[in-house]
Design a protein around this motif. Structure first.
Motif, PDB file in Angstrom:
ATOM      1  N   VAL A 402       0.847  -1.191   0.000  1.00  0.00           N
ATOM      2  CA  VAL A 402       0.000   0.000   0.000  1.00  0.00           C
ATOM      3  C   VAL A 402       0.883   1.243   0.000  1.00  0.00           C
ATOM      4  O   VAL A 402       1.772   1.385   0.843  1.00  0.00           O
ATOM      5  N   ASP A 403       0.644   2.151  -0.938  1.00  0.00           N
ATOM      6  CA  ASP A 403       1.372   3.415  -0.959  1.00  0.00           C
ATOM      7  C   ASP A 403       1.047   4.227   0.290  1.00  0.00           C
ATOM      8  O   ASP A 403      -0.121   4.316   0.696  1.00  0.00           O
ATOM      9  N   ILE A 404       2.062   4.829   0.887  1.00  0.00           N
ATOM     10  CA  ILE A 404       1.884   5.602   2.130  1.00  0.00           C
ATOM     11  C   ILE A 404       1.050   4.763   3.093  1.00  0.00           C
ATOM     12  O   ILE A 404       0.079   5.224   3.693  1.00  0.00           O
ATOM     13  N   GLY A 405       1.422   3.480   3.245  1.00  0.00           N
ATOM     14  CA  GLY A 405       0.553   2.495   3.887  1.00  0.00           C
ATOM     15  C   GLY A 405       0.817   2.235   5.350  1.00  0.00           C
ATOM     16  O   GLY A 405       0.413   1.193   5.861  1.00  0.00           O
ATOM     17  N   GLY A 406       1.501   3.132   6.049  1.00  0.00           N
ATOM     18  CA  GLY A 406       1.736   2.919   7.466  1.00  0.00           C
ATOM     19  C   GLY A 406       2.962   2.063   7.708  1.00  0.00           C
ATOM     20  O   GLY A 406       3.864   1.970   6.878  1.00  0.00           O
ATOM     21  N   GLU A 407       3.001   1.424   8.863  1.00  0.00           N
ATOM     22  CA  GLU A 407       4.165   0.617   9.237  1.00  0.00           C
ATOM     23  C   GLU A 407       3.707  -0.584  10.052  1.00  0.00           C
ATOM     24  O   GLU A 407       2.652  -0.567  10.668  1.00  0.00           O
ATOM     25  N   MET A 408       4.522  -1.605  10.059  1.00  0.00           N
ATOM     26  CA  MET A 408       4.170  -2.848  10.737  1.00  0.00           C
ATOM     27  C   MET A 408       4.080  -2.698  12.258  1.00  0.00           C
ATOM     28  O   MET A 408       3.146  -3.205  12.879  1.00  0.00           O
ATOM     29  N   PRO A 409       5.031  -2.000  12.918  1.00  0.00           N
ATOM     30  CA  PRO A 409       5.007  -1.971  14.387  1.00  0.00           C
ATOM     31  C   PRO A 409       3.904  -1.121  15.007  1.00  0.00           C
ATOM     32  O   PRO A 409       3.716  -1.164  16.214  1.00  0.00           O
ATOM     33  N   ASN A 410       3.204  -0.339  14.191  1.00  0.00           N
ATOM     34  CA  ASN A 410       2.116   0.486  14.726  1.00  0.00           C
ATOM     35  C   ASN A 410       0.949   0.464  13.743  1.00  0.00           C
ATOM     36  O   ASN A 410       0.926   1.229  12.784  1.00  0.00           O
ATOM     37  N   PRO A 411      -0.027  -0.421  13.979  1.00  0.00           N
ATOM     38  CA  PRO A 411      -1.124  -0.582  13.017  1.00  0.00           C
ATOM     39  C   PRO A 411      -2.004   0.651  12.836  1.00  0.00           C
ATOM     40  O   PRO A 411      -2.776   0.707  11.884  1.00  0.00           O
ATOM     41  N   ILE A 412      -1.914   1.645  13.734  1.00  0.00           N
ATOM     42  CA  ILE A 412      -2.786   2.814  13.612  1.00  0.00           C
ATOM     43  C   ILE A 412      -2.002   4.100  13.374  1.00  0.00           C
ATOM     44  O   ILE A 412      -2.536   5.186  13.530  1.00  0.00           O
ATOM     45  N   SER A 413      -0.725   3.991  13.015  1.00  0.00           N
ATOM     46  CA  SER A 413       0.061   5.210  12.812  1.00  0.00           C
ATOM     47  C   SER A 413      -0.435   5.977  11.596  1.00  0.00           C
ATOM     48  O   SER A 413      -0.979   5.402  10.648  1.00  0.00           O
ATOM     49  N   ARG A 414      -0.240   7.272  11.610  1.00  0.00           N
ATOM     50  CA  ARG A 414      -0.597   8.114  10.480  1.00  0.00           C
ATOM     51  C   ARG A 414       0.133   9.448  10.644  1.00  0.00           C
ATOM     52  O   ARG A 414       0.731   9.725  11.680  1.00  0.00           O
ATOM     53  N   MET A 415       0.086  10.269   9.592  1.00  0.00           N
ATOM     54  CA  MET A 415       0.719  11.584   9.682  1.00  0.00           C
ATOM     55  C   MET A 415      -0.334  12.645   9.964  1.00  0.00           C
ATOM     56  O   MET A 415      -1.499  12.496   9.608  1.00  0.00           O
ATOM     57  N   ALA A 416       0.120  13.724  10.589  1.00  0.00           N
ATOM     58  CA  ALA A 416      -0.783  14.833  10.892  1.00  0.00           C
ATOM     59  C   ALA A 416      -1.138  15.576   9.620  1.00  0.00           C
ATOM     60  O   ALA A 416      -0.417  15.549   8.622  1.00  0.00           O
ATOM     61  N   ASN A 417      -2.265  16.254   9.650  1.00  0.00           N
ATOM     62  CA  ASN A 417      -2.640  17.118   8.542  1.00  0.00           C
ATOM     63  C   ASN A 417      -1.629  18.253   8.394  1.00  0.00           C
ATOM     64  O   ASN A 417      -1.078  18.749   9.380  1.00  0.00           O
TER      65      ASN A 417
END
Length: 604
Positions: A402-417
């Motif tokens: 998945v493009d810009i698809g997060g990371e394995m160690p944190n299933p709910i990570s995301r970037m701020a607006n």
């Protein structure tokens, strides 16, 4: 216990953690917590063993268990109802000093029945650099306030002297105070909901469900391990800091229903702060293990029991005090994540039953960029760029990452607006987008990473400063699987000038950035009013031979600006003529590339 009551209590335990996470995010005022999800909330049994692991950065599930046990040992006979404890010493259990753990005992009818624990990365910890990451720290003593355990709240009353002493040692104390209050509120909600659950069903019933869940998790994981092939798999990661190259070497051995992670052969501990402690390394390997092997198993102590770690003392993954560790989370810990993800992926791919669960390494090189300076209102502020949490998904054995698809160690990570960051700090984004050609090539392509450029904007000082640290930009780290290539490496460039101020800068791509480029990757740097800072983050690894990727898929990648025509030919052997793939030329090109492989002894 009847199965319906059992299921209700089990579900309520999940909900306790979920509601506590929501509380933490609502109280916190920092983007890294409430938007980036750099947090963790979990429940623990009375003895400190993991009862119910929550979402967030999964490294902390086992570390927080050790936090509980350390507090139990340190405060034996002094743990009372209404107490709240704080701990952030990396040589006791924390990952680095900036990760402050707050834990609270849960008593019922005067008896200790459980613990709630949570953490956030606080805005500042009083280290030599604002934000807590101290790339040039010589030892732990330069990395800020560090406690092996203190009682912050006693019998429900805040210990004002302790509170004031801590806030007296940090920059931006109002934001740090909000960080701490979010942790206290989180534990309050977790404790209240746990007591409501116990009041309804009884302490014995809730404890019975907890013990049964742990037993089930161990049984299920051991059963899964028995279904996987016995064997050994290796992986390695490299860390580049100021010309020093360190290695994290992993040999993973699976025998019957056990899994051993052996880091023998890893480099000695570094003079730089990329090291991690034993408990941090243990959390680092569990971070990908939980979602890869326990995706349908409750994350608790039972899932920990079949796993063993060997990490030689004095190595970069088990450093000795007082080695510096402030960059550990994006240094050695993430290298352990990557190595474990790679080895587990190889094991899963060797199983007919579980090969569809295998994945290449996801976003493997966090960047850590902490900005500090005065806001437009003249207030000293410390902030961080959260784009690194956007990550990039590794390819699977049946599909693209998945493009810009997060990371394995944190299933709910995301970037701020963008608006959140620009509103809180005097910077302006020139662009933020997917990074062309960043995904690892393969039969299935790795997900794309991203790229950004920022400039100061409205700063009363005329500019800002930033602290940059990580694992460097020399080595690609998102390993591919089964012949797939690694995702691209990180890159950091500071463009000095031209004159005219940041307001005059309207560049919308990396190639258009003007000024004198300066490659940076480690240290503290000023970002002046005429400067721009560009960075890109890595894509995910690919899976399978790139020459077996269907021509139509490569054509679609080129059409969507996911892969360039140049990369399509160089990596996938697909030749484009006048914007369209040429089948006969592609067939000839791929035959040529395969022949070159045979001549050089390289086989996919």
């Amino acid at each position: 216990m009847d199965p319906i009551t059992y299921s209700i209590i089990r579900h309520r335990l999940f909900r306790v953690v979920e509601e506590a996470v929501i509380t933490l995010k609502h109280v916190s005022g920092t983007a890294i917590t409430n938007e980036g999800h750099d947090l963790m909330v979990s429940l623990y049994r009375a003895d400190g063993s993991l009862l119910m692991g929550g979402v967030g950065f999964l490294h902390h599930l086992t570390s927080a268990a050790e936090v509980c046990k350390a507090v139990i040992r340190r405060f034996e006979g002094q743990i009372e109802e209404g107490d709240v404890f704080m701990l952030n010493d990396p040589y006791t259990a924390a990952l680095h000093t900036s990760d402050v753990y707050m834990l609270a005992p849960i008593h019922h009818d005067g008896k200790l029945v459980a613990w709630s624990a949570c953490f956030v990365h606080v805005s500042d910890i009083g280290a030599m650099n604002p934000g807590g990451f101290a790339p040039d720290a010589a030892d732990i003593y330069s990395e800020g306030f560090s406690s092996p355990g203190l009682k912050l709240i006693s019998r429900g009353e805040l210990r004002q002297d302790v509170w004031d002493t801590f806030l007296n040692m940090v920059r931006s104390p109002e934001m740090v105070a909000l960080d701490l209050r979010s942790l206290i509120a989180c534990n309050n909600v977790a404790g209240q909901r746990m007591l409501a659950l116990i009041d309804k069903y009884g302490a014995d019933a809730v404890d019975h469900v907890g013990r049964t869940l742990i037993e089930q998790s161990e049984q299920l994981l051991r059963q899964r391990l028995r279904e996987l092939p016995d064997g050994q798999w290796q992986s390695r990661q490299y860390i580049d800091v100021k010309g020093e190259t360190a290695k994290v070497l992993l040999t993973m051995t699976k025998r019957d229903d056990t899994l051993t992670f052996d880091f023998t052969g890893s480099s000695p501990q570094s003079q730089y702060s990329v090291n991690c402690t034993k408990w941090a390394a243990l959390g680092g390997l569990f971070a990908p293990l939980f979602p890869l092997l326990c995706y349908d198993i409750t994350w608790n102590q039972g899932a920990v029991e079949p796993i063993k770690m060997i990490a030689p003392e004095g190595s970069i993954v088990n450093c000795t005090r007082p080695a510096p560790v402030s960059v550990a989370t994006v240094g050695a810990i993430q290298s352990v994540n990557n190595a474990a993800c790679s080895a587990i992926g190889k094991m899963l791919a060797a199983s007919e039953k579980y090969k569809d669960e295998a994945t290449a390494v996801w976003h493997a090189n966090h960047f850590a960029v902490f900005m500090f300076g005065h806001t437009r209102e003249g207030r000293l502020a410390i902030d961080t760029l959260t784009e690194t949490f956007a990550g990039a998904g590794g390819a699977k054995t049946y599909g693209d990452g998945v493009d810009i698809g997060g990371e394995m160690p944190n299933p709910i990570s995301r970037m701020a607006n963008v608006e959140t960051v620009e509103g809180a700090f005097p910077i302006r984004y020139l662009f933020r987008r997917r990074m062309l050609d960043s995904g690892g090539a393969g039969r299935y392509r790795g997900g794309l990473g991203g790229e950004i450029a920022i400039v100061p904007h409205g700063s009363p000082d005329g500019g800002i400063n930033f602290v940059l640290s990580g694992k460097g930009s020399k080595f690609p780290m998102s390993d591919g699987l089964a012949g797939g290539s690694s995702g691209t490496a990180n890159d950091y460039v500071l463009f000095r000038g031209p004159k005219g101020g940041s307001a005059s800068r309207m560049e919308t791509s990396a190639g258009a950035l003007s000024g004198e480029p300066e490659a940076v990757s480690w240290g503290v740097f000023p970002l002046g009013s005429n400067d721009a800072f560009y960075l890109r983050w890595n894509g995910g690894g690919g899976v399978g031979d790139p020459l077996s990727r269907p021509l139509a898929d490569v054509a679609a990648d080129v059409a969507t600006r996911t892969v360039s025509e140049e990369a399509a030919e160089e990596l996938y052997g697909v030749v484009f003529q006048n914007g369209s793939p040429d089948e006969s030329a592609t067939r000839a090109r791929r035959d040529q590339m395969k022949a070159e492989r045979l001549n050089t002894g390289v086989h996919a």
